[in-house]
Design an enzyme around this catalytic site. Structure first.
Site, PDB file in Angstrom:
ATOM      1  CB  CYS A 283      38.544  14.932   5.184  1.00 43.00           C
ATOM      2  SG  CYS A 283      38.419  15.050   3.401  1.00 43.00           S
TER       3      CYS A 283
ATOM      4  CG  ASP B  51      28.946  14.501   4.612  1.00 45.53           C
ATOM      5  OD1 ASP B  51      28.762  14.699   5.822  1.00 45.53           O
ATOM      6  OD2 ASP B  51      29.539  15.321   3.874  1.00 45.53           O
TER       7      ASP B  51
HETATM    8  O1  LIG Z   1      34.738  20.216   3.709  1.00 47.05           O
HETATM    9  C1  LIG Z   1      34.311  20.752   2.680  1.00 47.05           C
HETATM   10  O2  LIG Z   1      34.314  21.973   2.561  1.00 47.05           O
HETATM   11  C2  LIG Z   1      33.805  19.908   1.544  1.00 47.05           C
HETATM   12  C3  LIG Z   1      33.460  20.530   0.353  1.00 47.05           C
HETATM   13  C4  LIG Z   1      33.021  19.781  -0.721  1.00 47.05           C
HETATM   14  C5  LIG Z   1      32.900  18.395  -0.612  1.00 47.05           C
HETATM   15  C6  LIG Z   1      33.237  17.769   0.579  1.00 47.05           C
HETATM   16  C7  LIG Z   1      33.677  18.495   1.666  1.00 47.05           C
HETATM   17  N1  LIG Z   1      33.981  17.913   2.894  1.00 47.05           N
HETATM   18  C8  LIG Z   1      33.701  16.563   3.273  1.00 47.05           C
HETATM   19  O3  LIG Z   1      32.603  16.502   4.150  1.00 47.05           O
HETATM   20  C9  LIG Z   1      32.726  15.358   4.997  1.00 47.05           C
HETATM   21  C10 LIG Z   1      32.298  15.649   6.418  1.00 47.05           C
HETATM   22  O4  LIG Z   1      32.814  16.825   6.943  1.00 47.05           O
HETATM   23  P1  LIG Z   1      32.596  17.257   8.482  1.00 47.05           P
HETATM   24  O5  LIG Z   1      33.437  16.340   9.328  1.00 47.05           O
HETATM   25  O6  LIG Z   1      31.144  17.180   8.807  1.00 47.05           O
HETATM   26  O7  LIG Z   1      33.117  18.653   8.551  1.00 47.05           O
HETATM   27  C11 LIG Z   1      34.166  14.894   4.869  1.00 47.05           C
HETATM   28  O8  LIG Z   1      34.198  13.715   4.069  1.00 47.05           O
HETATM   29  C12 LIG Z   1      34.836  15.977   4.075  1.00 47.05           C
HETATM   30  O9  LIG Z   1      35.738  15.422   3.183  1.00 47.05           O
END
Ligand SMILES: O=C(O)c1ccccc1N[C@@H]1O[C@H](COP(=O)(O)O)[C@@H](O)[C@H]1O
Length: 203
Positions: free
Chosen positions: A7, A123
């Protein structure tokens, strides 16, 4: 084996490389974020991707009209709703919906039963941050959440911990963003490859 979602992609090179090394789903963030992309950028990227890889649009508290326009322009396969969208709001789309829940403790799971969505993405809860936190949560709660349906594990995953996550929880998919980046919005090819190989090593 759990599917792999990479992502926070912002450019064609990273998206193509992630697909080539074996990602099943590619995520593009249309919500406010250092990784935010536009319809125009993703529409262009989308045309160059191999058939079979699924494109996920990530939104947070955006309007139905805005989301529908992006679905069409970018040829999305899934939408991920990462804000405080209601169960009713999630039911208005022709595409499968991934609803994100920010997990703090076991009380965070009680909302899942109210949602009839295709996938439940878990998350990590961090105050004032919607996603991309790079922080893990208590994975015992992910095991408990499986009773509500198909789950996607997110939050602080990286090559060094994803194997344990898959073995412990066996989710439908694992999701990585900041754990394979050199800086917000730019992926590190070697880290993406290592992440995919770690998941594949679980069989
Ligand atoms: O990544 C971002 O900035 C974000 C902003 C708004 C909504 C979702 C976002 N990211 C999502 O967060 C999870 C986990 O991220 P990480 O691997 O802990 O960095 C993932 O699903 C991103 O799509």
């Amino acid at each position: 084996m759990s599917k792999i979602k990479v992502c926070g992609l912002t450019n064609l090179e990273d998206a193509k490389q992630a697909a080539e090394v074996g990602a099943d789903l590619l995520g593009f963030i249309f919500a406010k974020s250092p990784r935010q992309v536009t319809n125009r950028e993703v529409a262009k990227i989308s045309k160059e991707l191999p058939a079979g890889v699924k494109k996920v649009g990530v939104f947070a508290n955006q309007s139905k009209a805005e989301i529908k326009e992006t679905i069409t322009k970018c040829d999305l396969d899934y939408i991920q709703l990462h804000g405080s969208e209601s169960p009713k709001f999630c039911k208005q789309f022709r595409l499968p919906v991934i609803k994100a829940f920010r997990v703090k403790d076991k009380t965070s799971l009680s909302q899942l039963r109210e949602y009839e969505v295709d996938k439940y993405l878990l998350d990590t809860y961090v105050p004032d941050k919607l996603g991309g936190t790079g922080k893990t949560f208590n994975w015992e709660l992910a095991i408990q959440a499986k009773k509500y349906g198909s789950i996607i594990m997110a939050g602080g995953l990286e090559a060094s911990n994803v194997k344990l996550a898959v073995k412990k929880v066996s989710p439908w998919a694992v999701d990585v963003s900041s754990g394979v980046e050199v800086k917000p919005g730019k992926k590190d090819y070697e880290q993406v490859k290592e992440f995919v190989e770690s998941v594949e090593s679980t069989g």
